[in-house]
Design an enzyme around this catalytic site. Structure first.
Site, short mmCIF file in Angstrom:
data_model
loop_
_atom_site.label_atom_id
_atom_site.label_comp_id
_atom_site.label_asym_id
_atom_site.label_seq_id
_atom_site.Cartn_x
_atom_site.Cartn_y
_atom_site.Cartn_z
N ASP A 30 10.92 -44.00 2.82
CA ASP A 30 11.48 -44.50 1.37
C ASP A 30 12.76 -45.24 1.46
O ASP A 30 13.37 -44.94 2.32
CB ASP A 30 11.72 -43.13 0.61
CG ASP A 30 11.73 -43.25 -0.64
OD1 ASP A 30 11.35 -44.44 -1.28
OD2 ASP A 30 12.09 -42.32 -1.51
N ARG A 34 15.30 -50.01 -2.83
CA ARG A 34 16.64 -50.16 -3.02
C ARG A 34 17.66 -50.78 -1.88
O ARG A 34 18.92 -51.19 -2.40
CB ARG A 34 17.09 -48.58 -3.11
CG ARG A 34 16.78 -47.80 -4.27
CD ARG A 34 16.77 -46.39 -4.33
NE ARG A 34 15.72 -45.94 -4.03
CZ ARG A 34 15.60 -44.52 -3.34
NH1 ARG A 34 16.44 -43.82 -3.35
NH2 ARG A 34 14.32 -44.30 -2.84
N ASN A 78 0.60 -45.98 -5.03
CA ASN A 78 1.43 -47.29 -5.04
C ASN A 78 0.41 -48.50 -5.64
O ASN A 78 1.20 -49.40 -5.83
CB ASN A 78 1.79 -47.66 -3.60
CG ASN A 78 2.57 -46.84 -2.77
OD1 ASN A 78 2.83 -46.57 -1.64
ND2 ASN A 78 3.60 -46.32 -3.60
N SER A 209 5.92 -36.45 -2.54
CA SER A 209 5.10 -37.35 -3.15
C SER A 209 3.77 -37.55 -2.52
O SER A 209 3.24 -38.44 -2.13
CB SER A 209 5.81 -38.55 -2.71
OG SER A 209 7.09 -38.69 -3.19
N GLU A 220 8.73 -28.16 9.06
CA GLU A 220 10.43 -28.28 8.71
C GLU A 220 10.73 -29.70 8.05
O GLU A 220 9.90 -30.64 8.36
CB GLU A 220 11.18 -28.32 10.20
CG GLU A 220 10.98 -26.94 10.83
CD GLU A 220 11.48 -25.82 9.91
OE1 GLU A 220 12.37 -25.78 9.07
OE2 GLU A 220 10.90 -24.65 10.04
C1 FPP Z 1 8.83 -46.85 0.14
O1 FPP Z 1 9.95 -47.65 -0.43
C2 FPP Z 1 8.21 -47.42 0.99
C3 FPP Z 1 6.77 -48.26 0.78
C4 FPP Z 1 6.09 -47.60 -0.43
C5 FPP Z 1 6.01 -48.89 1.77
C6 FPP Z 1 6.19 -48.36 2.89
C7 FPP Z 1 5.77 -49.47 3.90
C8 FPP Z 1 6.47 -50.14 4.92
C9 FPP Z 1 7.89 -49.38 5.57
C10 FPP Z 1 6.19 -51.17 5.84
C11 FPP Z 1 5.12 -50.51 7.05
C12 FPP Z 1 3.85 -50.79 7.05
C13 FPP Z 1 3.11 -51.22 7.99
C14 FPP Z 1 1.68 -51.63 7.57
C15 FPP Z 1 3.54 -51.58 9.14
P1 FPP Z 1 9.87 -48.06 -1.72
O2 FPP Z 1 9.56 -49.28 -2.18
O3 FPP Z 1 9.45 -46.86 -2.59
O4 FPP Z 1 11.69 -47.83 -1.96
P2 FPP Z 1 12.45 -47.60 -3.29
O5 FPP Z 1 12.30 -46.23 -3.49
O6 FPP Z 1 13.82 -48.07 -2.84
O7 FPP Z 1 12.10 -48.63 -4.48
#
Ligand code: FPP
Length: 256
Positions: A30, A34, A78, A209, A220
């Site tokens: 996550d 941000r 998402n 989530s 844990e």
């Molecule tokens: C949450 O951050 C992140 C996601 C929904 C996407 C996660 C994907 C990656 C880390 C890329 C890796 C993927 C692959 C296929 C290698 P957010 O966008 O919800 O952040 P925020 O809460 O700060 O808005």
């Protein structure tokens, strides 16, 4: 106690115990958005950086002897994000595997995917299916991507499969038990490591989530303050150290 005072001044990797290594680590990655916003960058720059961090953490976990690393890359919720962001996220598996499969093979890591893959764009499906096929012979850590995954939907699908067996006369209601539910979830092929020992969530948020709702029953939880693009191998080891200091009782009492 296994940790003496000196341990506090040592780095996490110096005091980690191999015999207490979590066998399955699940991560809610996550804070990409941000992190990007704080830097004045578009949200997708956070996802791009986050993708690179997945490589770092995969290598670190594999080096530590972890058996399964599950990463929550895209949830069934998402899709609610702006179309441009969804499109970017759907392109990430192609970018990730195009550059990283040789290293996955060099590290003996096998790729697994769980989620409603058939609902993904064709190119995304092909990228993950190719990576699964190219790493199928590897016998080390499993890198398990949760892609278009949701815990509640997974449980509904599992219930439907079990109910169908009952309707077909192949199963008695009285024979439905925890093991049978395990076998009808998307983690069934990770057995005996289907349940995470440790769940890590970055960015300071403290919630599940809709991730692995059944499988996290006795895990844990470690919540780290940094956003995912700032995650490091050392921070992974620190999270494992916190885990190793926990007293896991699985509903029982401590012996001795
Ligand atoms: C949450 O951050 C992140 C996601 C929904 C996407 C996660 C994907 C990656 C880390 C890329 C890796 C993927 C692959 C296929 C290698 P957010 O966008 O919800 O952040 P925020 O809460 O700060 O808005």
């Amino acid at each position: 106690m296994f940790f003496n005072k000196k341990a506090d001044s040592k780095s996490a990797s110096e005091v980690l115990r191999a015999d207490l290594m979590p066998q399955h680590i699940a991560i809610i990655m996550d804070g990409n958005g941000r992190w990007a916003k704080a830097k004045g960058l578009p949200r997708v720059a956070g996802h791009q950086r986050g993708m690179e961090v997945v490589k770092t953490i995969t290598k670190a976990a594999s080096d530590l002897g972890v058996k399964v690393l599950t990463v929550y890359a895209f949830s069934t919720e998402n899709w609610k994000r702006p179309a441009s962001e969804v499109k970017f996220l759907m392109g990430l598996p192609t970018k990730f595997f195009d550059t990283f499969v040789p290293e996955l093979i060099a590290n003996n890591v096998r790729v697994n995917v769980m989620g409603y893959i058939d609902q993904l764009p064709g190119e995304t499906q092909k990228a993950v299916q190719d990576a699964v096929a190219q790493t199928a012979q590897n016998t080390g850590m499993v890198l398990n991507f949760a892609l278009n995954y949701g815990g509640q939907a997974e449980i509904v699908t599992g219930i439907q499969a079990i109910a169908q067996q009952v309707a077909d006369g192949d199963l008695q209601v009285a024979d439905i038990n925890e093991a049978l539910v395990d076998q009808n979830l998307m983690t069934a092929n990770l057995s005996p490591y289907q349940n995470p020992d440790l769940l890590i969530r970055t960015s300071g948020e403290e919630r599940i989530s809709n991730f692995l709702l059944w499988q996290l029953a006795y895990s844990e939880f470690v919540f780290l303050p940094q956003h995912w693009p700032e995650m490091t191998a050392e921070a992974l080891k620190e999270a494992i150290l916190i885990y190793q200091k926990r007293d896991r009782r699985f509903g029982g009492i401590k012996e001795g």
